[in-house]
Design a protein around this motif. Structure first.
Motif, short mmCIF file in Angstrom:
data_model
loop_
_atom_site.label_atom_id
_atom_site.label_comp_id
_atom_site.label_asym_id
_atom_site.label_seq_id
_atom_site.Cartn_x
_atom_site.Cartn_y
_atom_site.Cartn_z
N MET A 263 0.84 -1.13 -0.05
CA MET A 263 0.04 -0.15 0.21
C MET A 263 0.87 1.28 0.02
O MET A 263 0.60 2.14 -0.46
CB MET A 263 -0.99 -0.11 0.97
N LEU B 86 -6.32 -1.83 -2.46
CA LEU B 86 -7.36 -2.49 -1.74
C LEU B 86 -8.60 -2.71 -2.75
O LEU B 86 -9.16 -3.81 -2.92
CB LEU B 86 -7.85 -1.48 -0.47
N MET B 87 -8.95 -1.58 -3.51
CA MET B 87 -9.91 -1.80 -4.44
C MET B 87 -9.60 -2.64 -5.55
O MET B 87 -10.49 -3.62 -6.06
CB MET B 87 -10.33 -0.51 -5.09
N LEU C 84 -10.10 -6.58 -5.83
CA LEU C 84 -11.30 -7.20 -6.41
C LEU C 84 -11.36 -6.82 -7.92
O LEU C 84 -11.70 -7.61 -8.72
CB LEU C 84 -12.51 -6.36 -5.69
N LEU C 85 -10.89 -5.44 -8.07
CA LEU C 85 -10.89 -5.20 -9.66
C LEU C 85 -9.85 -5.90 -10.72
O LEU C 85 -10.07 -5.98 -11.74
CB LEU C 85 -11.04 -3.99 -9.83
N LEU D 139 -7.76 -4.24 7.63
CA LEU D 139 -8.67 -3.76 6.69
C LEU D 139 -9.35 -4.79 5.87
O LEU D 139 -10.21 -4.31 4.90
CB LEU D 139 -8.04 -2.81 5.79
N ILE D 140 -8.80 -6.07 5.46
CA ILE D 140 -9.19 -7.06 4.56
C ILE D 140 -10.04 -8.10 5.28
O ILE D 140 -9.84 -8.47 6.32
CB ILE D 140 -7.93 -7.37 3.74
N SER D 141 -10.62 -8.91 4.44
CA SER D 141 -11.31 -10.07 5.03
C SER D 141 -10.54 -11.14 5.16
O SER D 141 -9.41 -11.25 4.54
CB SER D 141 -12.64 -10.16 4.20
N PRO D 142 -10.89 -12.01 5.97
CA PRO D 142 -10.19 -13.33 5.89
C PRO D 142 -10.00 -14.08 4.74
O PRO D 142 -8.93 -14.37 4.27
CB PRO D 142 -10.95 -14.20 6.98
N THR E 62 -9.99 -12.41 1.61
CA THR E 62 -9.02 -11.68 0.93
C THR E 62 -7.72 -11.88 1.56
O THR E 62 -6.64 -12.01 0.72
CB THR E 62 -9.48 -10.41 0.84
N GLY F 3 -5.27 -2.49 15.15
CA GLY F 3 -6.72 -2.43 14.67
C GLY F 3 -7.41 -3.56 15.14
O GLY F 3 -7.05 -4.57 15.48
N LYS G 249 -11.05 -10.79 13.03
CA LYS G 249 -11.28 -11.83 11.76
C LYS G 249 -10.11 -12.36 11.11
O LYS G 249 -10.27 -13.56 10.47
CB LYS G 249 -12.01 -11.29 10.75
#
Lengths: 212, 458
Positions: free
Chosen positions: B143, B151-152, B155-156, B196-199, B201, B230, B234
């Motif tokens: 990052m 981050l976006m 997915l894209l 900031l990200i899901s498990p 991801t 933070g 998860k």
């Protein structure tokens, strides 16, 4: 499916071009611009709640917000023309010394999605800059964000600067960011702490209605 | 002492918990140097950490806590500060630099030699202390290089993100190699952005990178550690599946939860004395109470006591010395007792009793409305309005004066203690609790005011 529902659903999925096409279609169908805005607000509300509940994460919210702006940017000029009013005005920024703006941007997006007018001061915003912005814009709310523990103390400096400028009583001060806690917010004399963007919107609405 | 730390991480029984204060720019504060000067000088780092070792009696300590070292070498611009680590202000990949043109940092680049020099000297002088080499985690570095759009793009444009993460992973391995070569005992991957990200991801993008880095560190016969910040609840389990030897989190993750998950994987865990509300703005007694609570909650089984994250620059040193006393001087079996004793001292010390007026001699009834804040709390607002409206209608009989006391005012805490209030908002009439948590009707309120007025005549 109802086109408004389709707008909301596609926003939630982050479908930028589809949201744009659907909003244009809705405008051609002479659907009231405020109703279209309502569908964007509804979609972003779902995104916010899912984020708050840990069902989705930052990447998914950023993509949904991008789709929201695809719609919002189309109807914004028309909203101004129809004299639609915002539900409140927010001045927002990441505090001095802090360049992290993901959290602040999330709150900004959710606030805009909920019908607030948001003046974004960006990142590394000094107390003086906050004060100037409050003087110039007379917002209902000042929102401050920090990611670094060493910069969150600068939130207090901003509150003190607002006091010195006799502006503290005129605004609601909300704070947030990963290291910020309810207790810290109370200690520095903020009015409210929100742990995520969705909670920030809900609290902002409640605080404004109490104030009025 | 470092053996205690090593034993705990390996799962052996020890008499006390090990203590690792995360001294970063706080080392500069200890020697009167600004954060920017400090992080650019191996002499200052050596001096600052030396003072921290003498004052805080740690078992382990980081050499430096700065997650911008690698980013700076790779072309990110930094904004320096007098009292915190620098921040990244530009992201080269976002500005058109291609990933292929980025070179792997060498040991001679940027501030890497400064940190390694400090490590070598500290290692030479303090043979009993474990030194932590802190490496920027692969997501945080990615990052720094690519900006928040990364981050976006997970997915894209997942393929482009995978490339950046893979590069960042290789940088982390290189840095681990440098730390290992120069004598670090523990090498920690510090990746605050993973919260900031899901498990899912994490599994998709980070899991392989983490596994690779930890395997490398272990292959060097060093202890590996993962630090997150933070609300990372998860991703704890996905990180555990990459098998670091040790896992540290901040106060957003309850220690009981961290213990539960890490122990399933045989990993030691550490944390999480709050940095700001306790160590920075609290006093010695509070710091000791909270440190003791962390120990009590975790037990000595595989637990390392540490602050949640990098200590604030001007954290009062006496608070850290106080924590060190708990570690070294309080026997484990006495921890529960110790917490109770500290808690009672906090209540006594913090809140002065409220000086009540002599209600009998007042010519009016005194109504105190205790609130959180009537502007922001709906129930408080109704309580205040109830009193206000009585005043409007019954101005003449009997005479009374009212005031709101908000929780943010110091005297309000004294009032809560003196009147023995259990709920807020409350109404206290001439020193007697009249209504707690329930908004009275006009009649109820007037009745109480009248009764109070009658009491004055007796």
């Amino acid at each position: 499916m109802d086109i408004l529902q389709e707008i909301s659903d596609n926003l939630q999925k982050g479908q930028v071009s589809k949201v744009g096409i659907l909003v244009k279609q809705a405008l051609e169908d002479k659907i009231d611009v405020k109703t279209i805005l309502g569908s964007l607000i509804e979609g972003m509300g779902v995104v916010g709640r899912r984020f708050r509940d840990g069902e989705i994460y930052v990447p998914e919210v950023l993509i949904a917000a991008r789709a929201m702006y695809a719609g919002l940017d189309l109807i914004r000029p028309l909203l101004v023309q129809t004299g639609a009013t915002y539900i409140g005005k927010v001045v927002i920024g990441t505090v001095k010394g802090d360049l992290h703006d993901i959290g602040k941007n999330l709150v900004k997006m959710m606030m805009e999605g909920a019908g607030f007018e948001v003046i974004d001061l960006g990142r590394d915003v000094s107390p003086e800059k906050f004060v100037e912005a409050v003087k110039a814009n007379q917002p209902d709310i000042v929102g401050m964000s920090a990611l670094i523990t060493t910069t969150m103390v600068n939130m207090k400096d901003t509150i003190e600067a607002l006091k010195r400028a006799n502006l503290r009583d005129k605004v609601i001060v909300m704070v947030g960011g990963a290291p910020v806690t309810e207790r810290f917010a109370a200690e520095i004399g903020a009015d409210s702490y929100a742990k995520d963007a969705d909670t920030a919107v809900a609290k902002a609405k409640a605080l404004i209605s109490n104030k009025r | 002492m470092k053996d205690i730390l090593f034993d705990v991480i390996k799962g052996k029984k020890t008499k006390r918990v090990p203590w690792v204060p995360f001294v970063g720019v706080h080392g500069g504060y200890l020697i009167g140097s600004s954060a920017d000067e400090y992080l650019k000088s191996s002499d200052k780092i050596f001096e600052g950490i030396s003072v921290a070792i003498q004052r805080y009696r740690p078992d382990g300590i980081p050499v430096a806590f700065d997650l911008q070292i690698e980013a700076e070498v790779l072309g990110c611009k930094l904004m320096w500060s007098k009292n915190s680590p620098p921040s990244v202000s530009s992201h080269p990949l976002e500005e058109g630099t291609s990933l292929d043109s980025l070179k792997m940092p060498s040991e001679k680049d940027g501030r890497i030699p400064i940190i390694m020099e400090a490590l070598k000297r500290l290692k030479e002088k303090y043979k009993d202390i474990a030194f932590y080499g802190l490496v920027t985690g692969p997501l945080t570095l990615a990052m720094h290089l690519a900006g928040a759009d990364l981050l976006m793009n997970m997915l894209l444009d997942p393929q482009s993100v995978e490339k950046v993460i893979s590069f960042s992973c290789n940088v982390a391995i290189k840095m681990s190699q440098y730390y290992s070569k120069n004598g670090a005992d523990v090498i920690a991957i510090v990746d605050p952005t993973v919260s900031l990200i899901s498990p899912q991801t994490f599994d998709q993008f980070m899991s392989d990178a983490y596994t690779k880095i930890f395997e490398f560190i272990k292959s060097q016969n060093k202890i590996s550690a993962s630090f997150v910040c933070g609300d990372a609840r998860k991703v704890i389990e996905p990180i555990c599946k990459t098998y670091p030897d040790s896992f540290h989190a901040d106060e957003n993750v309850p220690l009981s939860m961290l213990r539960g998950t890490t122990q399933k994987y045989g990993i030691s865990f550490g944390g999480n004395i709050p940095l700001t509300t306790v160590l920075f703005s609290g006093n010695e007694i509070l710091s000791q109470k909270v440190a003791a609570e962390c120990i009590y909650e975790s037990g000595i089984d595989r637990f390392v006591l540490a602050p949640g994250c990098d200590l604030l620059y001007d954290t009062p040193p006496q608070n850290l010395e106080a924590v060190s006393e708990v570690v070294h001087d309080v026997p484990m079996e006495k921890i529960g007792e110790y917490i109770t004793e500290k808690a009672s001292r906090i209540v006594e010390e913090k809140i002065e009793p409220y000086k009540t007026p002599n209600y009998k001699t007042l010519d009016h009834v005194n109504v105190d409305v205790i609130t959180i804040n009537a502007d922001t709390c709906a129930a408080c607002k109704y309580m205040v309005e109830a009193v206000k409206s009585v005043g409007d209608k019954f101005m003449a009989i009997p005479p009374f004066e009212w005031s709101e006391h908000r929780l943010s005012e110091k005297t309000t805490l004294s009032m809560i203690k003196t009147f023995g209030l259990k709920q807020i908002p409350s109404i206290v009439i001439d020193g007697e609790v009249a209504f707690e948590g329930i908004v009275p009707t006009h009649d109820e309120l007037v009745k109480k005011i009248r009764e109070a007025f009658e009491r004055k005549k007796k």
